[in-house]
Design an enzyme around this catalytic site. Structure first.
Site, PDB file in Angstrom:
ATOM      1  CE  LYS A  11      25.742  33.304  44.690  1.00  0.00           C
ATOM      2  NZ  LYS A  11      25.227  34.473  43.672  1.00  0.00           N
ATOM      3  CG  PHE A  47      35.176  42.499  47.446  1.00  0.00           C
ATOM      4  CD1 PHE A  47      35.560  42.141  45.698  1.00  0.00           C
ATOM      5  CD2 PHE A  47      33.861  42.841  47.708  1.00  0.00           C
ATOM      6  CE1 PHE A  47      34.759  42.132  44.873  1.00  0.00           C
ATOM      7  CE2 PHE A  47      33.357  43.418  46.526  1.00  0.00           C
ATOM      8  CZ  PHE A  47      33.599  43.171  45.494  1.00  0.00           C
ATOM      9  NE  ARG A 103      31.799  42.443  41.759  1.00  0.00           N
ATOM     10  CZ  ARG A 103      32.279  41.370  42.070  1.00  0.00           C
ATOM     11  NH1 ARG A 103      30.911  40.847  41.278  1.00  0.00           N
ATOM     12  NH2 ARG A 103      33.667  40.874  41.287  1.00  0.00           N
ATOM     13  CD  GLU A 149      36.139  39.321  50.934  1.00  0.00           C
ATOM     14  OE1 GLU A 149      35.447  39.552  50.175  1.00  0.00           O
ATOM     15  OE2 GLU A 149      37.176  39.310  50.741  1.00  0.00           O
ATOM     16  CE  LYS A 181      26.253  37.362  47.240  1.00  0.00           C
ATOM     17  NZ  LYS A 181      25.462  38.243  47.225  1.00  0.00           N
ATOM     18  NE  ARG A 195      26.739  32.584  37.975  1.00  0.00           N
ATOM     19  CZ  ARG A 195      26.563  33.539  39.027  1.00  0.00           C
ATOM     20  NH1 ARG A 195      26.948  33.686  40.422  1.00  0.00           N
ATOM     21  NH2 ARG A 195      26.552  35.327  38.828  1.00  0.00           N
ATOM     22  NE  ARG A 254      27.011  40.859  38.559  1.00  0.00           N
ATOM     23  CZ  ARG A 254      25.995  39.432  38.917  1.00  0.00           C
ATOM     24  NH1 ARG A 254      25.866  40.103  40.650  1.00  0.00           N
ATOM     25  NH2 ARG A 254      26.733  38.283  38.806  1.00  0.00           N
TER      26      ARG A 254
HETATM   27  P1  AMP Z   1      25.349  37.188  43.353  1.00  0.00           P
HETATM   28  O1  AMP Z   1      25.235  38.444  42.893  1.00  0.00           O
HETATM   29  O2  AMP Z   1      24.700  36.745  44.469  1.00  0.00           O
HETATM   30  O3  AMP Z   1      25.622  36.010  42.253  1.00  0.00           O
HETATM   31  O4  AMP Z   1      27.094  37.270  44.231  1.00  0.00           O
HETATM   32  C1  AMP Z   1      28.229  37.905  43.719  1.00  0.00           C
HETATM   33  C2  AMP Z   1      27.747  39.953  44.168  1.00  0.00           C
HETATM   34  O5  AMP Z   1      28.041  39.525  45.572  1.00  0.00           O
HETATM   35  C3  AMP Z   1      29.218  40.337  43.306  1.00  0.00           C
HETATM   36  O6  AMP Z   1      29.036  40.738  42.224  1.00  0.00           O
HETATM   37  C4  AMP Z   1      29.309  41.635  44.604  1.00  0.00           C
HETATM   38  O7  AMP Z   1      27.784  42.734  44.310  1.00  0.00           O
HETATM   39  C5  AMP Z   1      28.287  40.946  45.430  1.00  0.00           C
HETATM   40  N1  AMP Z   1      29.322  40.975  46.839  1.00  0.00           N
HETATM   41  C6  AMP Z   1      29.405  41.001  47.890  1.00  0.00           C
HETATM   42  N2  AMP Z   1      30.155  41.332  49.149  1.00  0.00           N
HETATM   43  C7  AMP Z   1      30.635  41.113  48.095  1.00  0.00           C
HETATM   44  C8  AMP Z   1      32.285  40.711  48.703  1.00  0.00           C
HETATM   45  N3  AMP Z   1      32.386  40.737  49.774  1.00  0.00           N
HETATM   46  N4  AMP Z   1      32.775  39.434  47.905  1.00  0.00           N
HETATM   47  C9  AMP Z   1      32.857  39.522  46.422  1.00  0.00           C
HETATM   48  N5  AMP Z   1      31.249  39.770  46.070  1.00  0.00           N
HETATM   49  C10 AMP Z   1      30.385  40.618  47.205  1.00  0.00           C
END
Ligand code: AMP
Length: 505
Positions: free
Chosen positions: A373, A296, A217, A210, A212, A367, A232
């Site tokens: 990611k 998602f 969130r 998907e 990102k 996590r 979030r």
């Molecule tokens: P990070 O904040 O870098 O740990 O990345 C996780 C965050 O990416 C999640 O909490 C979401 O807010 C965001 N996100 C964006 N696109 C997606 C996706 N397709 N699936 C899950 N999270 C996503």
């Protein structure tokens, strides 16, 4: 329980790098907490307040001149009462009243307690890794399975409540937590994945790929006509996002819980900068920018909880109920198709992609490897313009670096960000002894340097910034190493950095 016992345990946790020792120290402390103070102790250890944020900035806190008492006497209960009072202060004269309360509190604290309270109040202690360790300590202290603690935590959204249940009712009380419409669950988180190929291979290709999206969130609950939208951090923002509420109310279902990302779009459909999305989460901003949701995940549909079913089935439910609002996904693609998708995501201005195991349940609040990611990592060679004196563990060391990019027209370097991430103890020591040799000027908190040192910085990307002179700021910058082999005129230019802005190419 005395505050000093909590402070001591917290210091113990910081002093050891062994996860097991950290858990043991916290478990010992929790065993001795009375039920009525347990929620507070658990919240503080995770860097949070039961009262939520109480609006006291770093500046106010450090500006207070207090003489600390030598002996520990503050109890957990007294400090919690102070926080209650602080949270209740409002209206005119509130800044002065807060200062008074804080001065009383700090005046009764020892030096170590004062330090702890400041870190707690500024949110400096808050971090996901700490919460995970406190959850393990709860399991160890009350002899309940960690999986039961994590599940109750994800469903209640609150570790303090979970700890109290574990202590008073054991595994049975933890098992009684259910997904409740209107009560947010801790969102599932992603780990950084090494490469796209590895992530796809790890799950034998059984993945959802998907975009990102770089938004914010959201978790949306609907029960009949009632709709809630949470952030979030589980803050209820329903009232500030009526357009999202409207969209969810139109879905063809009786009840649903959806997880997703929301962002403001340009007319062309390109995502707007992250800060603009976030600005909509405040209550006061006019709704000129419409938010669009990209769901998602689906955690509940028409009476059925779906947390424990594989993503494959949750995606199916998502498609049924909110197909038009779902984030596009490639399901079980071959590696070439996945790689093409990654390139496409970057070209469209997204920050990367997510690779998710189709067989994994929704492991909230964690996590894990099930969601990975993948982002392009950039490194830049930047000029050190100055450094701020550290506080807490870094007191006495030059820590937070001011970073500059080269001006291709030959002017002085242009500041693009600050970071103290990635600085090891050895580097802190080195900076503190080396920087005075390059000193140009100084004020109370900062030593400014002649542009002579080059440092390699890793970052996740850049964003537009009204605060920095080049109009651009680094995101998640961390120090990789110093580059004594490079001269400032070989550092990266502001143009290179601007080219990293989403959609700049
Ligand atoms: P990070 O904040 O870098 O740990 O990345 C996780 C965050 O990416 C999640 O909490 C979401 O807010 C965001 N996100 C964006 N696109 C997606 C996706 N397709 N699936 C899950 N999270 C996503």
């Amino acid at each position: 329980m005395l505050l000093s016992e909590v402070v001591e345990a917290s210091a113990g946790v910081r002093a050891t790098s062994s996860r097991k020792n950290k858990i043991n120290i916290l478990a010992e402390l929790l065993k001795h907490a009375e039920p009525q103070e347990l929620a507070q102790v658990v919240a503080w250890l995770s860097g949070e307040l039961i009262q939520g944020r109480i609006g006291t900035g770093w500046r106010t806190l450090t500006a207070l001149e207090v003489v600390s008492t030598g002996s520990p006497g503050l109890t957990v209960e007294t400090v919690d009462n102070f926080f209650d009072q602080l949270a209740g202060v409002g209206g005119s004269g509130s800044a002065a009243r807060r200062q008074e309360l804080l001065a009383d509190l700090f005046g009764a604290a020892t030096g170590a307690e004062h330090d702890f309270l400041i870190r707690l109040l500024t949110g400096e202690m808050r971090q996901g890794a700490l919460t995970a360790i406190v959850a393990e300590a709860v399991a160890a202290a009350y002899d309940v399975p960690i999986a039961a603690v994590r599940r109750a935590h994800m469903l209640s959204g609150r570790l303090p409540v979970t700890a109290v249940a574990a202590r008073t009712g054991g595994a049975a009380a933890l098992a009684a937590f259910r997904l409740e419409l209107g009560r947010p669950v801790q969102p599932m988180l992603a780990s950084p994945g090494a490469t796209l190929e590895e992530a796809v291979a790890e799950f034998d290709g059984q993945v959802s790929v998907e975009h990102k999206m770089d938004g914010a969130r959201i978790q949306v609950h609907r029960d009949g006509d009632s709709v809630w939208v949470f952030t979030r951090t589980l803050r209820d923002i329903t009232a500030s996002v009526p357009e999202l509420v409207e969209l969810v109310r139109k879905l063809d279902c009786t009840s649903v819980v959806l997880d997703g990302e929301t962002l403001a779009l340009e007319d062309s459909g390109r995502p707007r900068p992250f800060q603009e999305t976030m600005s909509r989460f405040g209550a006061t901003v006019a709704q000129e920018l419409l938010l669009h949701p990209y769901f998602f995940d689906c955690l509940h549909l028409n009476g059925d909880d779906l947390l424990d079913v594989p993503l494959r089935d949750r995606r199916r439910a998502l498609g049924e109920v909110a197909g038009g609002l779902a984030i596009p996904a490639l399901i079980a693609p071959d590696p070439e198709a996945a790689a093409e998708y990654f390139d496409g995501a970057l070209a469209a201005g997204h920050e990367g992609i997510m690779i998710k195991s189709l067989d994994a349940p929704y492991a909230a609040g964690r996590r894990g490897r099930a969601w990975q990611k993948i982002k392009p990592t950039h490194t830049l060679d930047l000029v050190v313009l100055g450094a701020e004196w550290g506080y807490g563990r870094r007191t006495g060391y030059l820590s937070n670096l001011h970073l500059g990019a080269r001006d291709p027209d030959g002017g002085p370097p242009i500041m693009v960000g600050k970071t103290f991430k990635g600085l090891t103890d050895a580097l802190l020591q080195w900076q503190t002894s080396e920087f005075p040799r390059h000193e140009r000027d100084r004020d109370a908190g900062t030593m400014y340097l002649h542009p002579e040192l080059v440092v390699e910085i890793a970052l996740d990307g850049v964003q537009t910034s009204p605060r920095y002179p080049g109009g651009v700021a680094l995101r998640f910058a961390r120090v990789v190493r110093y580059r004594p082999d490079k001269e400032p005129h070989q550092a990266d230019t502001i143009d290179t950095i601007r080219a990293l802005l989403p959609g700049a190419k």
